[in-house]
Design a protein around this motif. Structure first.
Motif, mmCIF file in Angstrom:
data_model
loop_
_atom_site.group_PDB
_atom_site.id
_atom_site.type_symbol
_atom_site.label_atom_id
_atom_site.label_comp_id
_atom_site.label_asym_id
_atom_site.label_seq_id
_atom_site.Cartn_x
_atom_site.Cartn_y
_atom_site.Cartn_z
ATOM 1 N N ASP A 182 0.799 -1.230 0.000
ATOM 2 C CA ASP A 182 0.000 0.000 0.000
ATOM 3 C C ASP A 182 0.833 1.283 0.000
ATOM 4 O O ASP A 182 0.347 2.350 -0.354
ATOM 5 C CB ASP A 182 -0.948 0.009 1.200
ATOM 6 N N LYS A 183 2.063 1.191 0.418
ATOM 7 C CA LYS A 183 2.931 2.381 0.399
ATOM 8 C C LYS A 183 3.418 2.706 -1.010
ATOM 9 O O LYS A 183 4.021 3.735 -1.249
ATOM 10 C CB LYS A 183 4.181 2.135 1.256
ATOM 11 N N GLY A 184 3.219 1.791 -1.945
ATOM 12 C CA GLY A 184 3.782 1.965 -3.283
ATOM 13 C C GLY A 184 5.227 1.467 -3.296
ATOM 14 O O GLY A 184 5.625 0.631 -2.478
ATOM 15 N N PHE A 185 6.026 2.024 -4.193
ATOM 16 C CA PHE A 185 7.430 1.603 -4.270
ATOM 17 C C PHE A 185 8.222 2.229 -3.133
ATOM 18 O O PHE A 185 7.947 3.365 -2.731
ATOM 19 C CB PHE A 185 8.055 2.030 -5.606
ATOM 20 N N GLY A 186 9.161 1.473 -2.631
ATOM 21 C CA GLY A 186 10.054 1.976 -1.594
ATOM 22 C C GLY A 186 11.478 1.631 -1.983
ATOM 23 O O GLY A 186 11.737 1.041 -3.041
ATOM 24 N N SER A 246 3.832 15.508 -3.408
ATOM 25 C CA SER A 246 4.273 14.189 -2.937
ATOM 26 C C SER A 246 5.768 13.926 -3.124
ATOM 27 O O SER A 246 6.360 13.151 -2.389
ATOM 28 C CB SER A 246 3.536 13.080 -3.678
ATOM 29 N N TYR A 247 6.354 14.522 -4.154
ATOM 30 C CA TYR A 247 7.766 14.250 -4.438
ATOM 31 C C TYR A 247 8.602 15.535 -4.355
ATOM 32 O O TYR A 247 9.660 15.632 -4.961
ATOM 33 C CB TYR A 247 7.914 13.623 -5.822
ATOM 34 N N VAL A 248 8.077 16.514 -3.618
ATOM 35 C CA VAL A 248 8.775 17.797 -3.528
ATOM 36 C C VAL A 248 9.633 17.843 -2.263
ATOM 37 O O VAL A 248 9.129 17.617 -1.169
ATOM 38 C CB VAL A 248 7.761 18.969 -3.519
HETATM 39 C C1 LIG Z 1 7.920 10.303 -2.208
HETATM 40 S S1 LIG Z 1 6.673 9.196 -2.579
HETATM 41 C C2 LIG Z 1 7.407 7.657 -2.209
HETATM 42 C C3 LIG Z 1 7.383 6.749 -3.432
HETATM 43 C C4 LIG Z 1 6.038 6.223 -3.757
HETATM 44 N N1 LIG Z 1 5.673 5.189 -2.788
HETATM 45 C C5 LIG Z 1 5.995 5.645 -5.164
HETATM 46 O O1 LIG Z 1 5.568 4.507 -5.357
HETATM 47 O O2 LIG Z 1 6.375 6.355 -6.098
HETATM 48 C C6 LIG Z 1 5.551 9.520 -1.289
HETATM 49 C C7 LIG Z 1 4.296 8.705 -1.329
HETATM 50 O O3 LIG Z 1 4.534 7.364 -0.931
HETATM 51 C C8 LIG Z 1 3.521 6.881 -0.036
HETATM 52 N N2 LIG Z 1 4.112 6.663 1.290
HETATM 53 C C9 LIG Z 1 5.399 6.811 1.606
HETATM 54 N N3 LIG Z 1 5.616 6.500 2.898
HETATM 55 C C10 LIG Z 1 4.437 6.154 3.425
HETATM 56 C C11 LIG Z 1 4.023 5.731 4.723
HETATM 57 N N4 LIG Z 1 4.859 5.618 5.753
HETATM 58 N N5 LIG Z 1 2.709 5.454 4.894
HETATM 59 C C12 LIG Z 1 1.838 5.575 3.888
HETATM 60 N N6 LIG Z 1 2.181 5.955 2.639
HETATM 61 C C13 LIG Z 1 3.466 6.249 2.394
HETATM 62 C C14 LIG Z 1 2.475 7.977 0.012
HETATM 63 O O4 LIG Z 1 1.551 7.692 -0.993
HETATM 64 C C15 LIG Z 1 3.271 9.215 -0.356
HETATM 65 O O5 LIG Z 1 2.483 10.215 -0.936
#
Ligand SMILES: C[S@@+](CC[C@H](N)C(=O)[O-])C[C@H]1O[C@@H](n2cnc3c(N)ncnc32)[C@H](O)[C@@H]1O
Length: 558
Positions: free
Chosen positions: A422-426, A456-458
């Motif tokens: 659910d957090k997407g890519f890490g 979100s990416y700033v």
């Molecule tokens: C800088 S991006 C990180 C990369 C992103 N997960 C991707 O797939 O491109 C920030 C976004 O990742 C998700 N995210 C990152 N850390 C999180 C956390 N601890 N809990 C929930 N969502 C998180 C949120 O959707 C946030 O807006």
């Protein structure tokens, strides 16, 4: 990501390093120095691909799974036409099938590579050599990948791809007769473990859509190391997660059962790693255990800016020469703390800490000091206080190997971009990192802050350049994947760094480990100060924080 705010403390510190830490660091640096090589051309990718429907994608992935399947050539022909229409990029037309240019084999020193890219349709007079000017950001497969480019031109298998800078065509079994005779010369793109035989590997050659088999002792060089890193990472995931994840890891290991975009991930890994290598940066592996679409990132190793921002930086106060700053400040009687030494190999003439006092002393930011082993001294480090690292320039009269020029040197820290649910890519560590180690820089479009934009990416710059941000939403590098954690393993550090004082001072944001990070551990940062997380107003829109830390605050501002 929100910017840091409200800093009011200011500390200096020194520490003594341990012998074994020094040995570890030196070994890393030596290895990294050897990794520097060759001219690679692609830095920025422009997305030119049109949408195609799911069915076509599945078809292409199926076709891809074996070069020896009859259906390959048919699928290839079908999507080939579509691909010709979609492929607006310059590569196919620009590239000859002939041998690579002699130039491309020449070694390019890190010092000859640009430290930022400026987008301008008009020439910019007297622009420093350290910057590259382009009219638009273009999408290209790296020029060093000659076989991939040959396949992009002649391959019969078309892939409905959307990832910028990734080839849209490969060779398949239909091309064996015309293009398959140079097998011995082909560069290896990736080796993947054979789950039924640990001494045997599946080998994808650059430009080809399906693997061959190889015994381990036939393989040499980096591809095998990367294959082992991938295998080790899957072992870590398998050991840590539940049964459903174990099953997905098993599928990931078996090429035929792998998720839908598996080959796209392999290509992203390879071509982004190739871009990294040009800059002495580390390997990247992208992995998703699920059928998730790969990220659409336009990859850049350095910051990108419009001409307006270039002019802004040129006029900015921190861009002035040290001697000029001293002249301006003579009347202000700025006192410099002579007890701070800072790690420069040429302590007597290093001006970094004086520069800090003149330029940023008033901000209350921490002036991070480098230890002789190149690590940042974290004694008394407080991540709630904004910080800056000043790196040496030619004004300090030290060599390019000076420990206090860490971000000007090769930084081959390997990372795994892993889909975390659910957090997407890490982001996961591809090797162990030490507290105080710089892992890389956060790159993207450098621009003026605009609250209306997707935040979100700033990442904000608050010290070296107050009004600018780095936005990695569409253009950036792997560090834009770092997730938030309420108890993070890394932090952002603003960096004032230029090789020569005649270079433009392009502010940077570096990512620095603040804990021991083991292979496979997540690299996380805190997007917010503790104070912000503790005091989220009731009427503020939030999302659940999924960091799983025992210190988690539960919610993040949306
Ligand atoms: C800088 S991006 C990180 C990369 C992103 N997960 C991707 O797939 O491109 C920030 C976004 O990742 C998700 N995210 C990152 N850390 C999180 C956390 N601890 N809990 C929930 N969502 C998180 C949120 O959707 C946030 O807006």
């Amino acid at each position: 990501m929100k910017r840091w705010k409200y800093y009011n403390s200011f500390k200096y510190y020194r520490a003594v390093i341990k012998e074994d830490e020094y040995a570890f660091w030196k070994e890393q640096r030596d290895r990294e120095a050897q990794n520097l090589y060759k001219d690679r051309s692609t830095r920025i990718c422009e997305d030119e691909y049109e949408e195609s429907d799911e069915e076509e994608e599945e078809e292409a992935v199926r076709a891809n799974s074996s070069r020896h399947e009859e259906s390959d050539s048919e699928n290839g022909e079908d999507s080939d036409q579509e691909n010709q229409e979609n492929d607006l990029g310059g590569n196919r037309d620009d590239h000859q099938e002939d041998e690579p240019d002699a130039d491309q084999d020449d070694e390019v020193a890190l010092t000859d590579l640009p430290n930022a890219i400026v987008i301008s349709t008009v020439p910019i007079p007297q622009i420093p050599r350290s910057l590259k000017v382009v009219e638009t950001l273009v999408s290209e497969v790296p020029r060093s990948c000659q076989e991939a480019l040959r396949a992009q031109q002649h391959g019969s298998l078309a892939l409905p791809r959307r990832c910028p800078g990734i080839p849209t065509r490969k060779f398949s079994s239909a091309d064996n007769e015309t293009h398959g005779s140079r097998l011995d010369d082909w560069p290896i793109q990736v080796v993947l473990e054979n789950p039924t035989n640990p001494d045997n590997w599946f080998v994808f050659f650059e430009g080809w859509a399906s693997p061959d088999n190889c015994e381990e002792d036939e393989l040499r060089g980096e591809a095998l190391e990367v294959g082992k890193m991938r295998r080790n990472f899957l072992n870590v995931i398998e050991a840590a997660e539940d049964d459903s994840i174990k099953e997905l890891v098993k599928q990931q290991r078996n090429i035929r059962d792998a998720p839908k975009f598996f080959l796209d991930y392999l290509d992203l890994s390879y071509f982004h790693s190739e871009i990294h290598q040009e800059y002495g940066l580390g390997t990247i592996i992208y992995i998703s255990l699920f059928d998730t679409r790969p990220p659409q990132l336009k990859y850049t190793t350095v910051n990108v800016m419009e001409a307006e921002i270039y002019h802004h930086l040129r006029r900015a106060y921190p861009n002035k020469l040290f001697d000029e700053l001293v002249r301006i400040n003579r009347r202000r009687r700025i006192r410099h703390d002579l007890t701070i030494t800072g790690g420069c190999e040429n302590e007597g003439s290093c001006v970094c800490n004086k520069l800090f006092t003149i330029l940023y002393g008033i901000t209350g930011a921490q002036n991070l000091q480098t230890l002789p082993n190149g690590l940042i001294d974290l004694k008394d480090f407080n991540r709630e206080i904004q910080r800056v690292a000043i790196e040496c320039s030619d004004r300090c009269k030290c060599s390019l190997n000076c420990p206090r020029r860490r971000l000007q040197q090769p930084m081959s820290f390997p990372v795994i971009v892993f889909y975390e649910g659910d957090k997407g890519f890490g982001l996961r560590a591809g090797r162990r990192a030490r507290p105080g180690e710089f892992l890389g820089t956060y790159t993207g479009i450098m621009k003026k802050d605009n609250e209306e934009d997707n935040q979100s990416y700033v990442a904000g710059l608050g010290i070296v350049s107050k009004n600018l941000v780095i936005d990695a939403l569409n253009v950036g590098n792997v560090f834009r994947f770092a997730a938030h954690c309420c108890d993070p393993s890394a932090v952002f550090v603003e960096v004032h760094s230029r090789r020569n004082e005649s270079d433009l001072l392009v502010p940077m944001i570096a990512v620095m480990a603040i804990k021991n990070i083991e292979f496979g551990d997540e690299i996380t940062i805190s997007y917010y100060l503790k104070d912000v997380l503790e005091n989220i107003p009731d009427d503020q829109e939030t999302i659940d924080c999924l960091c799983k830390s025992p210190l988690c605050f539960g919610k993040l501002p949306a």
